[in-house]
Design an enzyme around this catalytic site. Sequence first.
Site, PDB file in Angstrom:
ATOM      1  CG  PHE A 140       1.074 -10.074   4.332  1.00 55.55           C
ATOM      2  CD1 PHE A 140       1.163 -10.436   5.830  1.00 55.55           C
ATOM      3  CD2 PHE A 140       0.924 -11.225   3.585  1.00 55.55           C
ATOM      4  CE1 PHE A 140       0.872 -11.669   6.439  1.00 55.55           C
ATOM      5  CE2 PHE A 140       0.508 -12.439   4.318  1.00 55.55           C
ATOM      6  CZ  PHE A 140       0.506 -12.770   5.675  1.00 55.55           C
ATOM      7  CB  CYS A 141       0.117  -3.281   4.267  1.00 56.87           C
ATOM      8  SG  CYS A 141      -0.105  -2.843   5.943  1.00 56.87           S
ATOM      9  CB  ALA A 142       0.438  -6.460  -0.266  1.00 59.72           C
ATOM     10  CG  HIS A 189      -2.116  -1.077   1.307  1.00 68.14           C
ATOM     11  ND1 HIS A 189      -2.955  -1.341   2.267  1.00 68.14           N
ATOM     12  CD2 HIS A 189      -2.204  -1.954   0.371  1.00 68.14           C
ATOM     13  CE1 HIS A 189      -3.496  -2.452   1.981  1.00 68.14           C
ATOM     14  NE2 HIS A 189      -3.282  -2.711   0.735  1.00 68.14           N
TER      15      HIS A 189
END
Length: 458
Positions: free
Chosen positions: A379-381, A133
């Site tokens: 995982f911020c993805a 992100h």
Amino acid sequence: MSAYPHTATAPAADTCTEPLPVLGRDVTVPLVTGGEVTYAPLDYAASAPALQRVWDDVAAYAPYYGSVHRGAGYLSQLSTDLFERSRSTVHAFLGCRPRDQVVFTRSTTDSLNLLAGALPDGCEVFVFETEHHAALLPWRGHRVTCLDAPGTPREAVESLERALAAREPYGPALVCVTGASNVTGELWPVRELAAAAHAHGARIVLDAAQLAPHRPVDVAALDVDWVALSGHKLYAPFGAGVLAGRADWLRAAEPYLAGGGASRSVVRRPDGGLEADWHDTAARHEAGSPNVIGAYALASACRTLTEAGFEALAARERELVARLRAGLAEVPQVRVLSLFGDDAPRVGVVSFVVDGWNSSHVAAALSAEYGIGVRDGLFCAHPLVRRLLGGAPEAPAECGAPDTAPGDGPLNAVRVSFGAGTPDEHVDRFLRAVKELVRDGARWTYRTEDGRCVPDRG
Ligand code: PLP
């Protein structure tokens, strides 16, 4: 300025067949099942432990700490010198071109937001949906083209070429790409993507948050325009990050933060307004008192990794990755997430799901029953992990429930990640734990608390 004895007290490891010494290597943690065990931090991709050498350097410098830049005192001058020398160390570590600037920031996120604020008007941004992100989101106010996840590195280059060829050819454009995925650990074809970007008149910034701790990053050889990284993933968790690269867009931009240090002079105009003359060096974007210790720690990590030798570090890591993946492959219930396939070169980051298990449950049991710290989630993805999981919906499952929605894939994954400080035993313990959990089930009961799985202590 040489009175400060800034040589490290702890020697680097002689050879990289051994892990590099890191802080916390002897820390023990309680197990829910009784007793204690040395903690196995396998969440390096989030934050890596500090290198012992970094800590020693910081401790040796700390008594000499002083205000940076305009301070007239001896320690102020010494600290200013150390801060600027840290900048030079990072410049060399990243293989920057002579005129590249190194701006100290707080993190990769901060660096990419700084760059986003420096984009020329009308700049188009190209990213893959596979990014973290921090690389997907800073470009608000610009036209962003988000490309599909490619199935191979070659496809990534071709897809970028197609997208760039289709754009208005004369306007400015920026490509933002990761060097190593924070989900799959897979390496991206950075040099080829940079060539494609430049061939179409675009610039490129490399998100090296996951690459720099594992492989050398050479800005000039890769021919990227900027690189961003975080100290806390590079074994230097003292709050500093870096944006390094071409000076022109940075010099032309408004300062990232307005304030002291960024301005050469400020005058009050006759009409009562204010006028600032901004620096055109890195200081332009470093307003406020700089984080000297963070910068020094980051530079110390750069020196330590360089002395240890990336070739040796990477060779050892490759062995551990192979061991980890081979071990997981022995468990039929485990599915490892991958974009580019089994043979793709990768760093020590592996995400996986276990059939019939909530990933949060796996992570909680690894911690509570084995003293192993991993991560579960997206995982911020989010776009990438959802794609790899087969379109997982938003809602988290209850702890203990199988981690799947009806008709869908799992909701979350487990990520295990390691690096230069990881002993073989941590990987071996992790594999043993996964095998035992899958074969025998968890030995403890767990419940959901604030959306997280935690041991039920009655
Ligand atoms: N880019 C990648 C590939 C990452 O893995 C991360 C963090 O996990 C970031 C950017 C953001 O780093 P930071 O949180 O240090 O800003």
